[in-house]
Design a protein around this motif. Sequence first.
Motif, PDB file in Angstrom:
ATOM      1  N   VAL A   1       0.868  -1.170   0.000  1.00 38.28           N
ATOM      2  CA  VAL A   1       0.000   0.000   0.000  1.00 38.28           C
ATOM      3  C   VAL A   1       0.907   1.223   0.000  1.00 38.28           C
ATOM      4  CG1 VAL A   1      -1.884   1.211   1.152  1.00 38.28           C
ATOM      5  CG2 VAL A   1      -1.683  -1.285   1.386  1.00 38.28           C
ATOM      6  N   SER A   2       0.656   2.151  -0.935  1.00 39.64           N
ATOM      7  CA  SER A   2       1.548   3.298  -1.053  1.00 39.64           C
ATOM      8  C   SER A   2       0.801   4.544  -1.493  1.00 39.64           C
ATOM      9  CB  SER A   2       2.683   2.999  -2.042  1.00 39.64           C
ATOM     10  OG  SER A   2       2.167   2.799  -3.347  1.00 39.64           O
ATOM     11  N   ASP A   3       1.498   5.667  -1.464  1.00 39.08           N
ATOM     12  CA  ASP A   3       0.984   6.935  -1.967  1.00 39.08           C
ATOM     13  C   ASP A   3       1.518   7.101  -3.387  1.00 39.08           C
ATOM     14  OD1 ASP A   3       0.481   9.570  -2.656  1.00 39.08           O
ATOM     15  OD2 ASP A   3       0.934  10.366  -0.666  1.00 39.08           O
ATOM     16  N   PRO A   4       0.665   7.075  -4.407  1.00 41.02           N
ATOM     17  CA  PRO A   4       1.159   7.141  -5.780  1.00 41.02           C
ATOM     18  C   PRO A   4       1.811   8.472  -6.143  1.00 41.02           C
ATOM     19  CG  PRO A   4      -1.238   7.285  -5.733  1.00 41.02           C
ATOM     20  CD  PRO A   4      -0.804   6.946  -4.345  1.00 41.02           C
ATOM     21  N   LYS A   5       1.528   9.497  -5.373  1.00 41.10           N
ATOM     22  CA  LYS A   5       2.092  10.817  -5.685  1.00 41.10           C
ATOM     23  C   LYS A   5       3.497  11.009  -5.128  1.00 41.10           C
ATOM     24  CE  LYS A   5      -2.437  13.067  -5.739  1.00 41.10           C
ATOM     25  NZ  LYS A   5      -3.308  14.078  -5.069  1.00 41.10           N
ATOM     26  N   THR A   6       3.787  10.358  -4.029  1.00 39.87           N
ATOM     27  CA  THR A   6       5.084  10.561  -3.373  1.00 39.87           C
ATOM     28  C   THR A   6       5.976   9.323  -3.382  1.00 39.87           C
ATOM     29  OG1 THR A   6       4.276   9.906  -1.180  1.00 39.87           O
ATOM     30  CG2 THR A   6       4.001  12.224  -1.814  1.00 39.87           C
ATOM     31  N   GLY A   7       5.389   8.154  -3.514  1.00 37.23           N
ATOM     32  CA  GLY A   7       6.153   6.912  -3.417  1.00 37.23           C
ATOM     33  C   GLY A   7       6.269   6.383  -2.001  1.00 37.23           C
ATOM     34  N   GLU A   8       5.694   7.085  -1.018  1.00 38.38           N
ATOM     35  CA  GLU A   8       5.751   6.622   0.362  1.00 38.38           C
ATOM     36  C   GLU A   8       4.970   5.309   0.510  1.00 38.38           C
ATOM     37  OE1 GLU A   8       4.475   9.585   3.085  1.00 38.38           O
ATOM     38  OE2 GLU A   8       5.895  11.098   2.362  1.00 38.38           O
ATOM     39  N   ILE A   9       5.566   4.349   1.204  1.00 36.95           N
ATOM     40  CA  ILE A   9       4.951   3.033   1.380  1.00 36.95           C
ATOM     41  C   ILE A   9       4.303   2.959   2.760  1.00 36.95           C
ATOM     42  CG2 ILE A   9       5.376   0.555   1.458  1.00 36.95           C
ATOM     43  CD1 ILE A   9       7.814   1.082  -0.373  1.00 36.95           C
ATOM     44  N   TYR A  10       2.994   2.726   2.763  1.00 38.88           N
ATOM     45  CA  TYR A  10       2.249   2.638   4.021  1.00 38.88           C
ATOM     46  C   TYR A  10       2.319   1.245   4.651  1.00 38.88           C
ATOM     47  CZ  TYR A  10       0.035   6.984   2.365  1.00 38.88           C
ATOM     48  OH  TYR A  10      -0.202   8.258   1.918  1.00 38.88           O
ATOM     49  N   ALA A  11       2.370   0.232   3.796  1.00 42.02           N
ATOM     50  CA  ALA A  11       2.416  -1.148   4.285  1.00 42.02           C
ATOM     51  C   ALA A  11       2.981  -2.022   3.181  1.00 42.02           C
ATOM     52  CB  ALA A  11       1.023  -1.631   4.688  1.00 42.02           C
ATOM     53  N   ALA A  12       3.691  -3.080   3.565  1.00 44.03           N
ATOM     54  CA  ALA A  12       4.244  -4.012   2.584  1.00 44.03           C
ATOM     55  C   ALA A  12       4.584  -5.319   3.282  1.00 44.03           C
ATOM     56  CB  ALA A  12       5.492  -3.433   1.923  1.00 44.03           C
ATOM     57  N   CYS A  13       4.317  -6.429   2.613  1.00 43.86           N
ATOM     58  CA  CYS A  13       4.671  -7.732   3.186  1.00 43.86           C
ATOM     59  C   CYS A  13       4.558  -8.809   2.132  1.00 43.86           C
ATOM     60  CB  CYS A  13       3.775  -8.071   4.372  1.00 43.86           C
ATOM     61  SG  CYS A  13       2.005  -8.099   3.987  1.00 43.86           S
ATOM     62  N   SER A  14       5.273  -9.885   2.354  1.00 39.25           N
ATOM     63  CA  SER A  14       5.177 -11.095   1.542  1.00 39.25           C
ATOM     64  C   SER A  14       5.163 -12.286   2.486  1.00 39.25           C
ATOM     65  CB  SER A  14       6.374 -11.217   0.590  1.00 39.25           C
ATOM     66  OG  SER A  14       6.403 -10.176  -0.365  1.00 39.25           O
ATOM     67  N   THR A  15       4.429 -13.299   2.114  1.00 38.33           N
ATOM     68  CA  THR A  15       4.440 -14.517   2.926  1.00 38.33           C
ATOM     69  C   THR A  15       5.521 -15.461   2.403  1.00 38.33           C
ATOM     70  OG1 THR A  15       2.807 -15.659   1.557  1.00 38.33           O
ATOM     71  CG2 THR A  15       1.980 -14.294   3.360  1.00 38.33           C
ATOM     72  N   PRO A  16       6.081 -16.296   3.276  1.00 43.99           N
ATOM     73  CA  PRO A  16       5.755 -16.419   4.701  1.00 43.99           C
ATOM     74  C   PRO A  16       6.277 -15.235   5.496  1.00 43.99           C
ATOM     75  CG  PRO A  16       7.642 -17.785   4.165  1.00 43.99           C
ATOM     76  CD  PRO A  16       7.139 -17.246   2.868  1.00 43.99           C
ATOM     77  N   LEU A  17       5.513 -14.850   6.515  1.00 38.96           N
ATOM     78  CA  LEU A  17       5.917 -13.748   7.372  1.00 38.96           C
ATOM     79  C   LEU A  17       6.923 -14.241   8.403  1.00 38.96           C
ATOM     80  CD1 LEU A  17       2.349 -12.258   7.893  1.00 38.96           C
ATOM     81  CD2 LEU A  17       4.165 -11.300   6.441  1.00 38.96           C
ATOM     82  N   PRO A  18       7.930 -13.444   8.740  1.00 37.33           N
ATOM     83  CA  PRO A  18       8.982 -13.928   9.642  1.00 37.33           C
ATOM     84  C   PRO A  18       8.578 -13.915  11.108  1.00 37.33           C
ATOM     85  CG  PRO A  18       9.425 -11.665   9.000  1.00 37.33           C
ATOM     86  CD  PRO A  18       8.201 -12.090   8.244  1.00 37.33           C
ATOM     87  N   ASP A  19       9.167 -14.835  11.835  1.00 38.24           N
ATOM     88  CA  ASP A  19       9.064 -14.874  13.288  1.00 38.24           C
ATOM     89  C   ASP A  19      10.487 -14.985  13.811  1.00 38.24           C
ATOM     90  OD1 ASP A  19       8.653 -15.275  15.951  1.00 38.24           O
ATOM     91  OD2 ASP A  19       7.626 -17.214  15.737  1.00 38.24           O
ATOM     92  N   PHE A  20      11.042 -13.874  14.281  1.00 36.66           N
ATOM     93  CA  PHE A  20      12.447 -13.842  14.654  1.00 36.66           C
ATOM     94  C   PHE A  20      12.746 -14.618  15.934  1.00 36.66           C
ATOM     95  CE2 PHE A  20      12.588  -9.708  12.153  1.00 36.66           C
ATOM     96  CZ  PHE A  20      13.070 -10.342  11.030  1.00 36.66           C
ATOM     97  N   SER A  21      11.701 -15.014  16.655  1.00 34.42           N
ATOM     98  CA  SER A  21      11.945 -15.855  17.828  1.00 34.42           C
ATOM     99  C   SER A  21      12.210 -17.302  17.425  1.00 34.42           C
ATOM    100  CB  SER A  21      10.740 -15.802  18.774  1.00 34.42           C
ATOM    101  OG  SER A  21       9.595 -16.377  18.157  1.00 34.42           O
ATOM    102  N   ASN A  22      11.846 -17.637  16.164  1.00 31.19           N
ATOM    103  CA  ASN A  22      12.081 -18.999  15.665  1.00 31.19           C
ATOM    104  C   ASN A  22      12.252 -18.919  14.151  1.00 31.19           C
ATOM    105  OD1 ASN A  22      12.297 -21.783  15.465  1.00 31.19           O
ATOM    106  ND2 ASN A  22      10.075 -22.073  15.383  1.00 31.19           N
ATOM    107  N   LEU A  23      13.366 -18.363  13.729  1.00 30.46           N
ATOM    108  CA  LEU A  23      13.584 -18.087  12.314  1.00 30.46           C
ATOM    109  C   LEU A  23      14.154 -19.329  11.628  1.00 30.46           C
ATOM    110  CD1 LEU A  23      13.325 -15.816  10.264  1.00 30.46           C
ATOM    111  CD2 LEU A  23      15.714 -15.224  10.709  1.00 30.46           C
ATOM    112  N   THR A  24      13.256 -20.209  11.199  1.00 25.82           N
ATOM    113  CA  THR A  24      13.678 -21.441  10.543  1.00 25.82           C
ATOM    114  C   THR A  24      13.624 -21.333   9.028  1.00 25.82           C
ATOM    115  OG1 THR A  24      11.419 -22.308  10.695  1.00 25.82           O
ATOM    116  CG2 THR A  24      12.939 -22.859  12.483  1.00 25.82           C
ATOM    117  N   ASP A  25      12.901 -20.350   8.495  1.00 24.27           N
ATOM    118  CA  ASP A  25      12.762 -20.181   7.047  1.00 24.27           C
ATOM    119  C   ASP A  25      13.339 -18.826   6.657  1.00 24.27           C
ATOM    120  OD1 ASP A  25      12.088 -20.090   4.409  1.00 24.27           O
ATOM    121  OD2 ASP A  25       9.927 -20.313   4.688  1.00 24.27           O
ATOM    122  N   SER A  26      14.548 -18.835   6.095  1.00 21.57           N
ATOM    123  CA  SER A  26      15.203 -17.570   5.744  1.00 21.57           C
ATOM    124  C   SER A  26      14.481 -16.842   4.620  1.00 21.57           C
ATOM    125  CB  SER A  26      16.656 -17.828   5.338  1.00 21.57           C
ATOM    126  OG  SER A  26      16.727 -18.686   4.210  1.00 21.57           O
TER     127      SER A  26
END
Length: 596
Positions: free
Chosen positions: A287-312
Amino acid sequence: MTRSRDRQGRRVRHQTAGASYDEAPRVTYRAGRRGSGGQGPADFDACRKVLLGLLCVIVAAVALRLFWLQVIDGPRLASEAESRRTNVVTLTARRGTIYDRNGKVLAMSVDCQTIYANPKVVENASAVAQVLAQNLGGVASDYVGDLTADTTFRYIKRQVDQDVADKIEQELSDQGLAGIYYLKDSKRIYPYGSTGAQILGFVGSEGTGLSGLEYYYNDILTGTDGQMIMETGLGGTPIAGGTSEVTEAQDGTDIMLSVDIDLQEEAEKIIAEGVETYQSESGSVMVSDPKTGEIYAACSTPLPDFSNLTDSSSLDLKLVSQSYEPGSVFKVITTSIGYDLGLYTPDTVYNVPARYMLGDNYVQDDDGRDYAEDMTLRYMLQHSSNPAMALLANEVIGPKRFAEGVERFCIGQKTGIDFPGETTGIVKSYDEYDGTTAGYMAFGQSVAIPMIQIIRAFAAVGNQGTLTTPHFLIAKAGEKVDWPSGGQAISSEACEQEIDAMRAVMTDGTGKNGAVDGYDIAGKTGTGEQAKDSSDGYEGYYYVASLCGFANADDPEVLVYAGLNGTSHLALGSAAHIFHDVMQQSVAILGIAPAN
């Protein structure tokens, strides 16, 4: 003087000639006789010379040794002596804080303690080890080796919570156990847990960013460590009141991101559910602002869990680091090129055959149409006709002008997004074209790019043709950060015509399931066939299904991309629903009013 007795037997004294009471007795040397042990004057002189020579040699040797120690080897010895009576300890700089666009803390450093030992002072290693194990984990034997090492300094554990360090100190004091010391330290915490973790990344035990923006902006966030040189006694124990030279640490710089952490949380939930619902290998949202390029949200799955990072792979923002054949979302670029050249309008009509020949293959539409049909440009986009796009690229625009237009959109070039791992994709230049390249590229095949390039292209259409640089950083040390423009891809007039056709996609075309009540959205779906397992051909029912669009169309404030990678579902029945949910949350959280 000699003594004798008189006639009555009494002792009497006789003065010897040549001597008096106040004179020392004279010494008389007699010539030695052969065979006797006596020494004459010559022998005495020889002995004296030998002794004098030996004395000179000794003095010279001492002088040379002193010269060597003081002049030649002096600096080294002084350094060794200094090192034996000092300990140099690093003072860790506090890492800069990361804020979201609303000032919410996303990452910060908190005070803690580093625990170290001076084994020379530890008298009861087993008892000390037991206290450490009870509070730091493990078993006592894990610590005994460090506590008995032949040194005056050994780290026990870094970044220990302050309350744990206080408890250890108290228990050791209660038992009268010495040899454990403490240094002020800091460690990284993330108040929103795993939300936004892919963007933010994480920091290693040494305080260095290892992924995400923690890695990308490590030089800004990282301060300069200081040091403390402590004077120690013979056993290596710091001397109370002794010399201590301190170089203070310089803290890192605070930064502010364009991310809205509340919207980020919703986007992550939606795409995670969507991947499960539509049985996809992975999915992405931006999700971004098309006029400025500012990114409001971004993600790809799988989402990381740094307490148990088994999938780099969870560290990858696939929108940036992975290339895909985009499919029909590319048709916005194709049709925009022709609008910009003034070759047609949304109402221009072309007769589109049921099948269009590209090399040895025919291209046809998914609806099974088996007849030629007159289509306006608006209709072509609304119903996502592949033969129509191939016809436009090859016969109306022409391969050379098509290639030039693709280059103006900077397809096949890095966007400059401030995130590690951006790839350029695989895009043929005009001199690499064959007779089929333009026709296939026109509907998003024979080209592989990261979807951030599609997002930037759509943003340009919503921004009167001007390309922006997608980015997360908006301020550092309280100062606004300016990002460069990517130039003009198409004219503002061409944008108006393209938006007109993109509206039809969302109201009556393949994007209608992504529409949000009350909002004027311009968008385009894509169902890009993908090769699987490095095969030469396309895998059946194996797509990248996506929808990209912005609202409100006349003056857009938000752009959403939603995509599923490796799904068997067409975009109309999958990605469009995810787009709807993300766009609905976006306009609500960002406070974007409905269209008038």
